[in-house]
Design a protein around this motif. Sequence first.
Motif, PDB file in Angstrom:
ATOM      1  N   ALA A  40      -4.670  -1.628  -1.978  1.00  0.00           N
ATOM      2  CA  ALA A  40      -5.136  -0.286  -2.338  1.00  0.00           C
ATOM      3  C   ALA A  40      -5.376   0.571  -1.098  1.00  0.00           C
ATOM      4  CB  ALA A  40      -6.404  -0.371  -3.173  1.00  0.00           C
ATOM      5  N   SER A  41      -5.958  -0.026  -0.060  1.00  0.00           N
ATOM      6  CA  SER A  41      -6.331   0.736   1.129  1.00  0.00           C
ATOM      7  C   SER A  41      -5.439   0.480   2.341  1.00  0.00           C
ATOM      8  CB  SER A  41      -7.777   0.407   1.517  1.00  0.00           C
ATOM      9  OG  SER A  41      -7.880  -0.955   1.923  1.00  0.00           O
ATOM     10  N   GLY A  42      -4.723  -0.648   2.339  1.00  0.00           N
ATOM     11  CA  GLY A  42      -3.954  -1.027   3.512  1.00  0.00           C
ATOM     12  C   GLY A  42      -4.784  -1.708   4.580  1.00  0.00           C
ATOM     13  N   ASN A  43      -6.035  -2.044   4.267  1.00  0.00           N
ATOM     14  CA  ASN A  43      -6.875  -2.732   5.239  1.00  0.00           C
ATOM     15  C   ASN A  43      -6.488  -4.200   5.358  1.00  0.00           C
ATOM     16  OD1 ASN A  43      -8.388  -0.448   5.856  1.00  0.00           O
ATOM     17  ND2 ASN A  43      -9.876  -0.855   4.242  1.00  0.00           N
ATOM     18  N   GLU A  58      -1.356   5.106  12.257  1.00  0.00           N
ATOM     19  CA  GLU A  58      -2.507   4.328  12.698  1.00  0.00           C
ATOM     20  C   GLU A  58      -2.013   3.105  13.465  1.00  0.00           C
ATOM     21  OE1 GLU A  58      -5.503   3.638   9.439  1.00  0.00           O
ATOM     22  OE2 GLU A  58      -3.813   4.354   8.255  1.00  0.00           O
ATOM     23  N   ASP A 109       0.819  -1.212   0.000  1.00  0.00           N
ATOM     24  CA  ASP A 109       0.000   0.000   0.000  1.00  0.00           C
ATOM     25  C   ASP A 109       0.852   1.260   0.000  1.00  0.00           C
ATOM     26  OD1 ASP A 109       0.971  -0.609   2.540  1.00  0.00           O
ATOM     27  OD2 ASP A 109      -0.734   0.285   3.578  1.00  0.00           O
ATOM     28  N   ASP A 158      -5.549  -5.676   1.648  1.00  0.00           N
ATOM     29  CA  ASP A 158      -5.978  -4.885   0.494  1.00  0.00           C
ATOM     30  C   ASP A 158      -4.867  -3.897   0.152  1.00  0.00           C
ATOM     31  OD1 ASP A 158      -7.082  -3.245  -1.390  1.00  0.00           O
ATOM     32  OD2 ASP A 158      -8.873  -2.737  -0.256  1.00  0.00           O
ATOM     33  N   ARG A 204       0.840   1.573  11.185  1.00  0.00           N
ATOM     34  CA  ARG A 204       0.938   1.898   9.763  1.00  0.00           C
ATOM     35  C   ARG A 204       1.249   3.387   9.649  1.00  0.00           C
ATOM     36  NH1 ARG A 204      -2.143   4.202   5.653  1.00  0.00           N
ATOM     37  NH2 ARG A 204      -1.918   3.226   3.588  1.00  0.00           N
ATOM     38  N   ARG A 225      -2.557  -0.467  14.407  1.00  0.00           N
ATOM     39  CA  ARG A 225      -3.366  -1.546  13.854  1.00  0.00           C
ATOM     40  C   ARG A 225      -3.491  -2.746  14.788  1.00  0.00           C
ATOM     41  NH1 ARG A 225      -4.589  -1.380   8.427  1.00  0.00           N
ATOM     42  NH2 ARG A 225      -4.929   0.786   7.837  1.00  0.00           N
TER      43      ARG A 225
END
Length: 290
Positions: free
Chosen positions: A176-179, A137, A106, A174, A129, A139
């Motif tokens: 794209a989002s880092g989720n 963030e 990401d 993910d 993150r 996590r």
Amino acid sequence: MTIECVASGPFSLTESPVWDSDTGTLYWCDIPACAVHALVPQTGARREWGFPGPTGSMGLCRSGRLVVATGLEVVLFDADSGETTPVATLEAAAGSRANDGKVGPDGAFWVGTMVERQDPDDPQGALFRVGADGSVEKRLDGLRTTNGLAWSADGMTMYHADSRGQWIDRWDFDPASGNMKNRTRIAEPTEAQGRPDGGATDIDGNYWSAGVSAGALNCWSPQGELLSRIEVPVPRPTMPCFGGPDLKTLYFTSIRANLDAAALAAAPDSGGVFAMPAPVAGAPVSRFDD
């Protein structure tokens, strides 16, 4: 299998080897020495840079700089100019420092903290993150010694370990989002297999983990099957990474600190950086979106 010491230091606790395919350079940290080192294997050229605090991990940036975790700070470092640019500060318990960290698919820098003299009944480490915009963030928390970050080649799977918790987890990721979601515990390595330290992934999707307490590198399938075990010539390997022009050289770092005289006599290059042929190519690493 030939295993060669390519950098013998002397170092204390080397970690976070990263291969830069653009320049053919291998980077690594010596955590208590507060230093980052670089080696160009083709020429043997070496460089070293000092930082203000224990230097736990690093990653590559799109700009050609390095993103470095030193103390509880995440900074950008320009190896040519020596310029350091602050990115973020990690909030952590007293006595903490940054430990294992890697750039995710990401484009963010993922890094964990650990308490140096930790209470085993009160784990206070966390996984963060860090974005290029300085956002931080948290996590995960409640970790003892966060370690083992690595992503599959397609960016869809994240691996994470806790050396003192003695587990390896797999997450759906993910890019794209880092989720991250669907946490799955794939292994709880025994002392004989080795507490899981740093990790890396190969192009086939398997996860390579340094068994820091057992002198071995372990290759795990995504489902947690131990596919292979390579005994190495030092008692405490810390992290593997894939490098070389075809990503088929397996490098790994190691620990010298706190080994007794007998261990050092048997493995005098402990603390050094090693290389061996890899049976499979590694997954390319991601770069920080600076």
